[in-house]
Design a protein around this motif. Structure first.
Motif, PDB file in Angstrom:
ATOM      1  N   ASN A 170      -6.567  20.432  -8.424  1.00  0.00           N
ATOM      2  CA  ASN A 170      -5.443  19.964  -9.220  1.00  0.00           C
ATOM      3  C   ASN A 170      -5.975  19.160 -10.396  1.00  0.00           C
ATOM      4  OD1 ASN A 170      -3.106  18.387 -10.163  1.00  0.00           O
ATOM      5  ND2 ASN A 170      -2.096  19.184  -8.336  1.00  0.00           N
ATOM      6  N   ARG A 186      -4.067  15.336 -10.275  1.00  0.00           N
ATOM      7  CA  ARG A 186      -4.067  14.474  -9.092  1.00  0.00           C
ATOM      8  C   ARG A 186      -5.286  14.817  -8.242  1.00  0.00           C
ATOM      9  NH1 ARG A 186       1.318  16.789  -6.054  1.00  0.00           N
ATOM     10  NH2 ARG A 186       2.074  16.777  -8.209  1.00  0.00           N
ATOM     11  N   GLU A 205      -6.409  16.235  -5.593  1.00  0.00           N
ATOM     12  CA  GLU A 205      -6.163  17.187  -4.511  1.00  0.00           C
ATOM     13  C   GLU A 205      -6.920  18.483  -4.762  1.00  0.00           C
ATOM     14  OE1 GLU A 205      -1.725  15.838  -2.940  1.00  0.00           O
ATOM     15  OE2 GLU A 205      -1.931  17.690  -4.104  1.00  0.00           O
ATOM     16  N   TYR A 215      -7.036  22.605  -3.104  1.00  0.00           N
ATOM     17  CA  TYR A 215      -6.237  23.544  -2.322  1.00  0.00           C
ATOM     18  C   TYR A 215      -7.106  24.718  -1.860  1.00  0.00           C
ATOM     19  CZ  TYR A 215      -2.924  20.780  -4.945  1.00  0.00           C
ATOM     20  OH  TYR A 215      -2.258  19.728  -5.509  1.00  0.00           O
ATOM     21  N   VAL A 255      -3.640  26.654 -10.195  1.00  0.00           N
ATOM     22  CA  VAL A 255      -2.726  25.531 -10.411  1.00  0.00           C
ATOM     23  C   VAL A 255      -2.446  25.412 -11.899  1.00  0.00           C
ATOM     24  CG1 VAL A 255      -2.385  23.042 -10.110  1.00  0.00           C
ATOM     25  CG2 VAL A 255      -3.661  24.346  -8.392  1.00  0.00           C
ATOM     26  N   GLY A 303      -0.189  20.302 -12.952  1.00  0.00           N
ATOM     27  CA  GLY A 303      -0.482  19.959 -11.562  1.00  0.00           C
ATOM     28  C   GLY A 303       0.698  19.962 -10.628  1.00  0.00           C
ATOM     29  N   HIS A 304       1.859  20.445 -11.075  1.00  0.00           N
ATOM     30  CA  HIS A 304       3.058  20.417 -10.227  1.00  0.00           C
ATOM     31  C   HIS A 304       3.280  21.725  -9.458  1.00  0.00           C
ATOM     32  CE1 HIS A 304       4.661  16.552 -11.593  1.00  0.00           C
ATOM     33  NE2 HIS A 304       4.203  16.881 -12.789  1.00  0.00           N
ATOM     34  N   ALA A 326       1.687  25.694  -8.081  1.00  0.00           N
ATOM     35  CA  ALA A 326       0.566  26.602  -7.830  1.00  0.00           C
ATOM     36  C   ALA A 326       1.113  28.008  -7.647  1.00  0.00           C
ATOM     37  CB  ALA A 326      -0.217  26.173  -6.596  1.00  0.00           C
ATOM     38  N   LEU A 353       4.052  21.825  -5.559  1.00  0.00           N
ATOM     39  CA  LEU A 353       3.040  20.936  -4.996  1.00  0.00           C
ATOM     40  C   LEU A 353       3.570  19.525  -4.756  1.00  0.00           C
ATOM     41  CD1 LEU A 353      -0.049  22.104  -7.077  1.00  0.00           C
ATOM     42  CD2 LEU A 353       0.551  22.722  -4.724  1.00  0.00           C
TER      43      LEU A 353
END
Length: 406
Positions: free
Chosen positions: A78, A81, A83, A85, A119, A123-124, A126, A141
């Motif tokens: 991301n 943020r 993170e 995945y 993503v 970043g909101h 995917a 996300l």
């Protein structure tokens, strides 16, 4: 099974670096200093052990091993943020790793056999290619759940978002085609379920459609036709009302530009950061091809090593690094000089590649030996293998995340 020669080579290398680390410690001796509170990790998906190995790139050591779903394949970071995945093909899920704590904090159900995740820049959201269900999952996300599904061609293997956020390109390995979708760029309060508006166009005639790159200006996409010997060049529709559309109304539609002849079984495309050239790894030709993106022409095809499977270009656009899976080495090509610049030994069957944030390290996933070769990209004697770090069984992807402690 590794041959006795490969096994003895690996044992010797590991023993040598164990002595090196004992003498100099675990910190990146003679590497650039990092600021206080800086942390950097590499995440390695291990398909054969259903794990993700976390490597500390500041102290060059294994940090921990995380259990994820079954058959983890591709990963994504991301951009806004902390993170990471992981697409778990056999489980039909996405594992969410919190990079601050380096632990799995959520599991998101998608469709059958997810093979790739990307993503969007905010970043909101995917997007996940579901190889086994001929679909693309749209994942919120923030809510940590699948909110919509779009139909694709047969066996989609990759999804890519154009830099301008307007287009989603999906490669359909089974139907030898490429699907192009309209996207609605994210804005606060907009529902993620409406992010894919409709299928804009479909292009056939790309056998084994697989790896894709999109130019930085979002004007073109290039797709490796891995079951043949070509790369498909596509013109992506310009935004209505844009300067390009006003100058040439025909640019408001997606269009086929060319099918470019390269070597046999093109499996990977490595693009220069400036978008000017693309380098094609031709697995069955032991070569790579150089494509000029402005003219859509192949400048040449050159020998690089045995079974090239992956490439990566340095941030300054000067050097191409190619993983030769059949030669247990990385081949170097000087783009500026137009010639081979040497090779670096790795573990057995190198595949996935990733740079550290400062590009002083190149990380190489050795699929057969189950480890990560760490190559110093700069030094008095040139690039060289610095150490080998353990991973899991059949490592197949690497992503890197740098963060600052609060």
């Amino acid at each position: 099974m590794p041959t006795p020669r490969r096994s003895s080579f690996r044992i010797s290398i590991v023993a040598a670096f164990a002595i090196l680390l004992a003498l100099f410690g675990c910190h990146r001796n003679r590497f650039p200093d990092v600021p206080a509170g800086y942390r950097e990790y590499a995440y390695v998906s291990n398909a054969g052990s259903n794990t993700v190995t976390v490597l500390d790139l500041v102290y060059l050591r294994q940090d921990r091993t995380l259990q994820v779903g079954t058959d983890p394949t591709k990963m994504a970071v991301n951009p806004t943020r902390n993170e990471v995945y992981v697409a778990n093909a056999q489980s039909g899920t996405i594992s969410v790793i919190n990079a601050d704590a380096n632990r799995v904090v959520a599991t998101i159900a998608v469709r059958h056999r997810p093979s790739f995740i990307t993503v969007e820049p905010t970043g909101h959201r995917a997007y996940v290619a579901n190889y086994g269900s001929n679909s693309v999952s749209i994942v919120d996300l923030d809510l940590r759940r699948e909110v919509s599904v779009a139909g694709a061609g047969e066996q989609p293997v990759q999804v890519h978002i154009s830099p301008d956020g307007r287009t989603l390109v999906v490669t359909n390995h089974g139907s030898n085609s490429v699907s192009v979708f309209d996207l609605i760029p994210y804005s606060a309060g907009s529902p993620a379920s409406a992010s894919v508006t409709h299928l804009r166009s479909t292009f056939s005639g790309c056998p084994g459609a697989a790896d894709t790159v999109i130019l930085p200006d979002s004007s073109k996409a290039f797709v490796a036709c891995s079951a043949g010997h070509q790369v498909m060049a596509l013109g992506l529709a310009a935004a209505p009302g844009s300067w390009a559309a006003k100058q040439n109304p025909s640019l408001t539609a997606d269009r086929m530009l060319a099918l470019l002849d390269v070597g046999k079984m093109p499996v990977h495309l490595a693009m220069k950061p400036d978008g000017g050239e693309i380098f094609v790894s031709n697995f069955d030709s032991d070569s790579f091809s150089e494509i000029a993106t402005w003219t859509n022409e192949v400048g040449g095809t050159y020998s690089i090593g045995n079974k090239p499977v992956r490439g990566i270009v340095s941030r300054d656009n000067s050097t191409l690094w190619v993983a030769n899976s059949g030669a247990d080495s990385i081949g170097l090509y000087s783009i500026d000089d137009g010639k081979l610049a040497g090779s670096v030994r790795t573990g057995s069957s190198p595949d996935a590649l990733a740079f550290s944030a400062d590009e002083h390290l190149l990380l190489v996933a050795d699929t057969h030996s189950g480890d990560i070769a760490v190559i110093r990209t700069e030094g008095k004697q040139g690039p060289a293998l610095f150490t080998i770090l353990p991973a899991g069984i059949s490592p197949n992807d690497i992503v890197v995340k740098a963060l600052r402690e609060k």
